[in-house]
Write a protein that holds these residues in place. Structure first.
Motif, PDB file in Angstrom:
ATOM      1  N   GLY A   1       0.720  -1.372   0.006  1.00  0.00           N
ATOM      2  CA  GLY A   1      -0.640   0.283  -0.115  1.00  0.00           C
ATOM      3  C   GLY A   1       0.476   1.222  -0.103  1.00  0.00           C
ATOM      4  O   GLY A   1       0.281   2.400  -0.056  1.00  0.00           O
TER       5      GLY A   1
ATOM      6  N   TYR B   1      -7.747  -2.342  -2.390  1.00  0.00           N
ATOM      7  CA  TYR B   1      -7.777  -2.123  -0.734  1.00  0.00           C
ATOM      8  C   TYR B   1      -7.607  -2.338  -0.013  1.00  0.00           C
ATOM      9  O   TYR B   1      -6.994  -1.605   0.810  1.00  0.00           O
TER      10      TYR B   1
ATOM     11  N   LEU C   1      -3.969  -1.128   0.439  1.00  0.00           N
ATOM     12  CA  LEU C   1      -4.330   0.180   1.049  1.00  0.00           C
ATOM     13  C   LEU C   1      -4.488  -0.067   2.676  1.00  0.00           C
ATOM     14  O   LEU C   1      -4.011   1.907   3.360  1.00  0.00           O
ATOM     15  N   ALA C   2      -5.495  -0.533   3.033  1.00  0.00           N
ATOM     16  CA  ALA C   2      -5.995  -0.723   4.432  1.00  0.00           C
ATOM     17  C   ALA C   2      -4.374  -1.271   5.014  1.00  0.00           C
ATOM     18  O   ALA C   2      -4.368  -0.819   6.785  1.00  0.00           O
TER      19      ALA C   2
ATOM     20  N   ARG D   1      -3.271   2.123   5.409  1.00  0.00           N
ATOM     21  CA  ARG D   1      -3.870   2.839   6.964  1.00  0.00           C
ATOM     22  C   ARG D   1      -3.366   2.106   7.997  1.00  0.00           C
ATOM     23  O   ARG D   1      -2.889   3.383   9.246  1.00  0.00           O
TER      24      ARG D   1
ATOM     25  N   ASN E   1      -9.448   6.024  14.736  1.00  0.00           N
ATOM     26  CA  ASN E   1     -10.793   5.505  14.263  1.00  0.00           C
ATOM     27  C   ASN E   1     -11.258   5.543  14.410  1.00  0.00           C
ATOM     28  O   ASN E   1     -11.653   4.289  15.750  1.00  0.00           O
TER      29      ASN E   1
ATOM     30  N   LYS F   1     -15.018   1.592   2.711  1.00  0.00           N
ATOM     31  CA  LYS F   1     -14.414   2.369   3.300  1.00  0.00           C
ATOM     32  C   LYS F   1     -13.461   2.249   1.237  1.00  0.00           C
ATOM     33  O   LYS F   1     -11.394   3.140   1.590  1.00  0.00           O
TER      34      LYS F   1
ATOM     35  N   GLU G   1     -13.448   5.384  -0.716  1.00  0.00           N
ATOM     36  CA  GLU G   1     -12.710   6.979   0.738  1.00  0.00           C
ATOM     37  C   GLU G   1     -11.215   6.688   1.193  1.00  0.00           C
ATOM     38  O   GLU G   1     -10.760   7.755   0.754  1.00  0.00           O
ATOM     39  N   GLU G   2     -10.338   5.360   0.482  1.00  0.00           N
ATOM     40  CA  GLU G   2      -8.647   5.201   0.558  1.00  0.00           C
ATOM     41  C   GLU G   2      -8.630   5.191  -0.372  1.00  0.00           C
ATOM     42  O   GLU G   2      -7.451   6.100  -0.108  1.00  0.00           O
TER      43      GLU G   2
ATOM     44  N   LEU H   1      -5.792   8.895  -0.624  1.00  0.00           N
ATOM     45  CA  LEU H   1      -4.404   9.006  -1.553  1.00  0.00           C
ATOM     46  C   LEU H   1      -4.514   9.989  -2.314  1.00  0.00           C
ATOM     47  O   LEU H   1      -3.377  10.884  -2.912  1.00  0.00           O
TER      48      LEU H   1
END
Length: 744
Positions: free
Chosen positions: A351, A401, A404-405, A408, A415, A444, A447-448, A452
């Motif tokens: 990510g 994702y 990316l999670a 994150r 959170n 989510k 959103e991610e 970015l």
């Protein structure tokens, strides 16, 4: 004998020297002495009688010009957002002059109708225009209110719909504006209190039946002054807009850029896709190119800047842009060619972003999906719309994702776990249900991708040394952190003091509360400790997202800040002459303040509307019992949030038994003077609904049980300080001293 000036010479000198225009100053300027002063006095009196000059406190001035220090009445911002005023008193010929106000940083925000003392000067650019600098505000504008008109023998009264207001307003017979009994009206304060002690108001507009379908959001629109009607010139510009051809744009119509939005979305700002690579993924985020249609200096731009953002209600949207753009030409509709600004980002399998490039392009969305559709497809139940995109589009998206999670998780942004309420209305505007929205991976994912892309926009503009409208979120104040620490300790949790605060510390507290009865309380307390995010051309970082730089880039249809970021990117890359204008750059700080205020106004309007809908929904259940938790403590009572709907209501202090309750602002507690019972935030409660007012959104509860136990009745209303609190504080102090001695 000295030579006397002519009338024209006198007038010219007085206009040019407004600060030094007493009779003595005039005589000294023209070297007039002795008996000639009598003739000068006669000439000045003649000019005064003719209205060519006026006398104020022994000073002479031209009545058609403002004195250097004037009392002004604020008119409010114009279409460009610039603040103007006019003289509170005008004795000159024709219309009073317009005065442009320039506020310095730190000076108070001024509203329409405010009276100010200001230094004025004729504008160097336009002799018919004045400029002014604020000295001080000497009075606020007339208060505006929205309420229900109740006709009477002598005019009538207005019952406000603001639940914070506990008094009515008197309306004189000549100030009813033709309103009928029971009508919803808009009014403004018209004078001091009358002999009955009620403030006076004059009705300015009739808004119709307050019980009409979907009147709830209409109330919020008027109460908070949301501009819901577009000027004709703005609508004409939007109607004249034409589709944008490919031209010199990058052709991205071959990419599977799909949109994933709520099922009822009418506008689509963003489209995304992910392409696997040997080292990770290439991510594409394409955003509607609103800057191609809303250009600097246009009527569309002026109106968008004033509105700042779109405002969303359960039954309607007050958009930033007319529907011809927001729901059509700017919206990334399925199967339609649309101009966009796209960012191509490269990430590794864990990510990490390794690079990015921006393009001004043309795209074509192959599928407009709802969150639930996309989620169901990857969970194994695709439908006819999602099946063709499952393997090549959706699967790579969700794989990206997950990468990316992981990034994150390493970054540790705040959170919070606060479910969002969804109010469902029938066709006639009545609430049919109140649900809590399910938080899906599809939400989510989008959103991610957007986070970015926003970071990439800020990084590019900094690298190219272009102005940036940052989204700023500063860290919490020490006072708010102390209040959070008190709440955590009362819940049996620890939150260390003295450390350099990072989001991971707050996340540790949230994780410790997860699964406990106090989880919602801790989440709400952490949220309340946060500062308000805002827009500014200076970068102070984004604490909540744990990012050093952040700019909103992904929603230009509904946020003016994003449009400015698009223009900055256009200028930075030399893509056209529709980038940032000089006016944009010079007024970036003022625009940031303006749109930040507009955002807060929309948030309050949306919240008030939700409260009114919830109160209307619960009105038929008066007398019913509900479970909830204490969500707020005040001198006058406590607030309980219902578990079923998330609605907040008041339990008046006067109804909590017979004992006196001591309010501790620091710890946010109430303690009974006789029983020593402490009521703290998060305490489980069982309440009975006594009142529900759909017009104000107010709920009144009766407390039945606290933490599973009935309230003690108490024997007195003594104001004596509770002994248990003294003992607890003494013990806490002793423990603190012991810990300090141990450390030493």
């Amino acid at each position: 004998m000295s030579k006397l000036p002519t009338s024209n010479e006198l007038l010219t000198w007085i206009r040019e020297n407004p600060r030094d225009a007493s009779k003595r100053d005039v005589a000294r300027a023209f070297n007039i002495k002795g008996a000639d002063r009598i003739e000068l006095k006669r000439m000045l009196k003649e000019l005064t009688e003719k209205g060519l000059i006026t006398k104020e406190r022994k000073h002479l001035r031209d009545p058609n010009q403002l004195p250097p220090v004037s009392v002004l009445r604020v008119l409010g911002p114009d279409a460009n957002g610039d603040l103007f005023a006019e003289p509170a008193q005008w004795e000159g010929e024709g219309e009073p002059p317009r005065v442009h106000l320039s506020l310095r940083p730190g000076e108070p925000a001024l509203g329409e109708g405010d009276r100010i003392l200001a230094r004025t000067a004729v504008s160097a650019e336009d002799p018919a225009l004045y400029s002014a600098r604020l000295i001080r505000r000497i009075g606020t504008g007339p208060r505006k209110l929205v309420g229900i008109f109740r006709a009477g023998a002598e005019g009538g009264r207005i019952v406000p719909i603001d639940k914070k207001s506990d008094r009515e307003w008197q309306v004189a017979p000549g100030e009813t504006h033709g309103a009928r009994d029971g009508e919803l009206v808009e009014a403004e304060q018209s004078g001091p209190k009358n002999r009955l002690g009620l403030p006076r108001a004059a009705i300015t507009e009739r808004l119709g039946n307050p019980g009409a379908p979907k009147a709830v959001s209409l109330i919020a629109i008027y109460e908070h002054g949301l501009p819901d009607a577009f000027p004709d010139e703005v609508l004409e510009e939007a109607a004249a807009a034409q589709p944008v051809p490919l031209g010199k744009r990058t052709d991205l119509r071959h990419l599977p850029l799909i949109t994933i939005d709520p099922a009822d979305a009418r506008d689509h700002d963003d489209a995304i896709c992910a392409i696997p690579t040997p080292t990770g993924f290439t991510l594409w985020v394409a955003i509607a190119d609103v800057a191609a249609y809303v250009t600097p200096g246009s009527a569309l731009n002026r109106e968008a800047r004033i509105r700042g953002n779109s405002t969303y209600f359960p039954d309607r949207v007050v958009p930033m842009l007319p529907e011809a753009l927001s729901a059509d030409l700017c919206s990334l509709h399925e199967g339609e060619d649309r101009p966009c600004i796209a960012v191509e980002m490269h990430i590794t399998k864990d990510g990490t972003k390794t690079g990015h490039t921006f393009h001004r392009a043309l795209m074509r969305c192959p599928a407009a999906l709802a969150y639930e559709e996309a989620q169901a497809a990857v969970d194994g139940t695709p439908n006819a719309r999602t099946q063709p995109f499952l393997e090549d589009v959706l699967t790579p998206l969700f794989a990206a994702y997950r990468a990316l999670a992981a990034a994150r998780e390493r970054r540790q942004p705040l959170n919070l776990d606060l479910p969002e309420r969804q109010i469902v209305l029938s066709d006639d505007g009545h609430v049919t249900s109140v649900n809590f929205k399910e938080r899906l991976d599809a939400h989510k994912l989008v959103e991610e991708f957007m986070v970015l892309a926003n970071v990439a926009a800020a990084e590019t503009l900094e690298q190219k040394q272009r102005p940036v409208m940052y989204r700023v979120h500063e860290e919490p104040s020490p006072e708010k952190l102390d209040a959070l620490r008190e709440t955590a300790q009362a819940s049996g949790l620890s939150f260390a003091k003295g450390q350099v605060l990072k989001t991971k510390h707050l996340n540790a507290l949230l994780d410790a509360a997860a699964g406990l009865e106090e989880a919602e309380l801790i989440n709400l307390s952490v949220l309340r400790s946060m500062t308000q995010a805002y827009y500014a051309p200076e970068n102070f970082g984004h604490f909540g997202l744990h990012l050093q730089r952040y700019a909103h880039f992904t929603s230009p249809i509904r946020r003016y800040a994003d449009l400015l970021v698009h223009r900055a990117l256009i200028t930075a890359h030399g893509w056209g002459d529709d980038g940032l204008s000089e006016h944009d750059i010079e007024n970036l700080a003022a625009t940031g303040e303006l749109i930040s205020q507009a955002e807060r106004r929309s948030m309050i309007a949306e919240r008030d509307t939700t409260d009114r809908y919830l109160a209307a929904y619960l009105a038929d259940r008066t007398g019913s019992e509900f479970a909830g938790r204490v969500s707020g403590i005040a001198k006058f009572g406590l607030f309980v949030k219902l578990s079923e709907t998330g609605a907040d209501g008041l339990v008046p202090l006067s109804t909590l038994g017979n004992e006196y309750w001591h309010y501790d602002r620091d710890s946010q507690t109430l303690m009974g003077s006789d029983s020593g019972l402490t009521i703290a935030l998060g305490t489980p409660a069982l309440v009975r609904l006594k009142e529900a007012d759909g017009l104000t959104g107010g709920l009144i509860f009766e407390m039945l049980e606290l933490d599973g136990k009935s309230l003690p009745t108490g024997s007195t209303r003594s104001r004596g300080k509770p002994q248990k609190r003294k003992l607890a504080r003494s013990r806490a102090k002793s423990r603190k001293i012991s810990r300090k001695a141990g450390r030493k």
